[in-house]
Motif scaffolding. Structure first.
Motif, PDB file in Angstrom:
ATOM      1  N   SER A  80     -40.891   4.565  12.364  1.00 42.68           N
ATOM      2  CA  SER A  80     -39.925   5.349  13.133  1.00 42.68           C
ATOM      3  C   SER A  80     -40.532   6.102  14.307  1.00 42.68           C
ATOM      4  O   SER A  80     -39.849   6.908  14.930  1.00 42.68           O
ATOM      5  CB  SER A  80     -39.212   6.346  12.211  1.00 42.68           C
ATOM      6  N   SER A  81     -41.787   5.856  14.625  1.00 38.37           N
ATOM      7  CA  SER A  81     -42.454   6.614  15.668  1.00 38.37           C
ATOM      8  C   SER A  81     -41.875   6.324  17.052  1.00 38.37           C
ATOM      9  O   SER A  81     -41.912   5.188  17.533  1.00 38.37           O
ATOM     10  CB  SER A  81     -43.957   6.288  15.679  1.00 38.37           C
ATOM     11  N   LEU A  82     -41.350   7.352  17.708  1.00 40.05           N
ATOM     12  CA  LEU A  82     -40.882   7.197  19.081  1.00 40.05           C
ATOM     13  C   LEU A  82     -42.063   6.955  20.009  1.00 40.05           C
ATOM     14  O   LEU A  82     -41.980   6.150  20.947  1.00 40.05           O
ATOM     15  CB  LEU A  82     -40.109   8.440  19.524  1.00 40.05           C
ATOM     16  N   ALA A  83     -43.180   7.651  19.754  1.00 39.54           N
ATOM     17  CA  ALA A  83     -44.360   7.457  20.592  1.00 39.54           C
ATOM     18  C   ALA A  83     -44.833   6.001  20.541  1.00 39.54           C
ATOM     19  O   ALA A  83     -45.168   5.409  21.576  1.00 39.54           O
ATOM     20  CB  ALA A  83     -45.477   8.394  20.142  1.00 39.54           C
ATOM     21  N   ALA A  84     -44.853   5.412  19.345  1.00 41.40           N
ATOM     22  CA  ALA A  84     -45.278   4.014  19.216  1.00 41.40           C
ATOM     23  C   ALA A  84     -44.308   3.083  19.929  1.00 41.40           C
ATOM     24  O   ALA A  84     -44.712   2.095  20.549  1.00 41.40           O
ATOM     25  CB  ALA A  84     -45.407   3.640  17.746  1.00 41.40           C
ATOM     26  N   ALA A  85     -43.014   3.417  19.851  1.00 44.02           N
ATOM     27  CA  ALA A  85     -42.017   2.585  20.538  1.00 44.02           C
ATOM     28  C   ALA A  85     -42.220   2.636  22.046  1.00 44.02           C
ATOM     29  O   ALA A  85     -42.147   1.608  22.734  1.00 44.02           O
ATOM     30  CB  ALA A  85     -40.606   3.055  20.175  1.00 44.02           C
ATOM     31  N   VAL A  86     -42.490   3.821  22.586  1.00 45.00           N
ATOM     32  CA  VAL A  86     -42.729   3.957  24.026  1.00 45.00           C
ATOM     33  C   VAL A  86     -43.981   3.186  24.432  1.00 45.00           C
ATOM     34  O   VAL A  86     -44.028   2.552  25.495  1.00 45.00           O
ATOM     35  CB  VAL A  86     -42.833   5.444  24.405  1.00 45.00           C
ATOM     36  N   ALA A  87     -44.998   3.209  23.566  1.00 43.72           N
ATOM     37  CA  ALA A  87     -46.224   2.461  23.858  1.00 43.72           C
ATOM     38  C   ALA A  87     -45.963   0.961  23.926  1.00 43.72           C
ATOM     39  O   ALA A  87     -46.682   0.235  24.622  1.00 43.72           O
ATOM     40  CB  ALA A  87     -47.281   2.768  22.799  1.00 43.72           C
ATOM     41  N   ARG A  88     -44.948   0.479  23.223  1.00 43.96           N
ATOM     42  CA  ARG A  88     -44.601  -0.947  23.273  1.00 43.96           C
ATOM     43  C   ARG A  88     -43.756  -1.296  24.497  1.00 43.96           C
ATOM     44  O   ARG A  88     -43.439  -2.459  24.716  1.00 43.96           O
ATOM     45  CB  ARG A  88     -43.851  -1.350  21.997  1.00 43.96           C
TER      46      ARG A  88
END
Length: 353
Positions: A103-111
């Motif tokens: 659920s990490s928003l930061a990880a999603a933005v990194a993708r």
């Protein structure tokens, strides 16, 4: 700023959660609910006991700091490309924007073809003399200037309010706010009055302490819908303790019940100037000696939550808006996060992978 090569392959440090502290304010809510709904109150107490006994085996990553401004830091959460800085609220830890792999928003933005950078405000005791404007001027702006190039900004809740202020004072690529208040006069009058009464009672002790304890603000949030707060613990009593649903509940409640106290100057400005006098919405909020506005010279997208008890939809800044069918926290960690990621990917000009 640390070179990109020094952190590209670095693994984030692991930080294990600890057991929660007692919830006396919640117990008072249960007591009041028990007078009209004793069965709900009893089940909620069962849920509270299960919550306190639940294992805390989730390892939260702590991404490496690549820049600092006083106690605050900018943490690299991965990805490459132009920087996108995630700005959390001052009231709870930044963990909610990088909660876990799923659920990490930061990880999603990194993708999304972005270098995801997360603001960590640091210890409240080291920010004790700063009001909200001071946090923007002395912490947020210096961090953003160390991002390497004009960043895109993604601000959550009060972090979104502060992000818009920062975008008035330096050039940024674009701004997205998530459940961020700007027009505080749009809050229900009863809620604003209740918050002012709470502040009147808490202010003398907060002034002496130099900070407003997080529990005081938590009580204000819970008072918006006491039965809903009690009800979620009653539902938790029925969850399978080994289920992903139970695990996620524990993680989110631990996050919601933790956090640094709010420095007294910041608490005073938030409650008196923003909630009390709606300085942002009326054009009277000054940051860095300048009146700040939500009419930015860069693209602005405001994502709101239809079932938000913390930030009403009408309180959002001006500009393009997209409403998600979810709540304040659910928009970043619940099932609605899929639509949130899609909207951010489109706004940032990148495919959502």
């Amino acid at each position: 700023m640390t070179s990109r090569d020094s952190v590209t392959d670095a693994k984030c440090a692991v930080q294990h959660k600890h057991a929660p502290r007692p919830l006396p304010l919640f117990l008072e809510l249960v007591r009041s609910i028990s007078q009209s709904r004793p069965e709900l109150a009893a089940k909620a107490l069962d849920g509270l006991a299960k919550y306190e006994r639940a294992p805390r085996d989730l390892a939260l990553r702590e991404c490496p700091a690549i820049a600092r401004a006083g106690p605050a830091s900018l943490r690299d959460c991965g990805g490459s490309g132009p920087p996108a800085v995630l700005v959390p609220s001052l009231i709870n830890p930044p963990d909610v924007l990088d909660l876990d792999e799923g659920s990490s928003l930061a990880a999603a933005v990194a993708r999304m073809g972005r270098r995801a950078l997360l603001v960590d405000w640091g210890k409240a005791g080291e920010r004790s003399g700063l009001d909200l404007a001071g946090h923007v001027e002395r912490l947020l702006l210096p961090l953003l200037r160390q991002a390497g190039e004009q960043p895109a900004l993604i601000g959550y809740c009060l972090g979104g309010t502060m992000t818009i202020a920062a975008a008035n004072l330096m050039q940024v690529e674009r701004v997205a706010t998530l459940a961020a208040p700007w027009r505080f006069a749009a809050y229900p009058e009863g809620s604003r009055a209740s918050l002012q009464r709470l502040w009147e009672g808490a202010r003398p002790a907060a002034a002496q302490l130099g900070a407003l304890p997080m529990e005081i603000l938590q009580s204000a949030f819970w008072s918006l819908d006491p039965e809903r707060t009690v009800g979620k613990f009653a539902r938790f009593a029925e969850y399978d303790p080994a289920s992903d649903k139970a695990r996620r509940f524990v993680v989110l409640e631990d996050w919601a019940n933790e956090g640094e106290p709010l420095p007294f100057p910041a608490a005073r400005e938030l409650i008196e100037d923003l909630f009390g006098n709606d300085l942002p919405g009326s054009g009277g909020w000054r940051v860095g000696g300048k009146a700040v506005t939500d009419r930015l010279g860069c693209p602005l997208l405001n994502l709101t939550a239809a079932d938000d008890r913390i930030t009403p939809d009408a309180a959002a800044p001006a500009g393009e808006a997209l409403q998600l069918d979810t709540g304040h926290v659910g928009m970043v960690v619940g099932s609605a996060r899929v639509k949130l990621h899609e909207a951010l990917a489109k706004f940032l000009g990148a495919p959502c992978r």
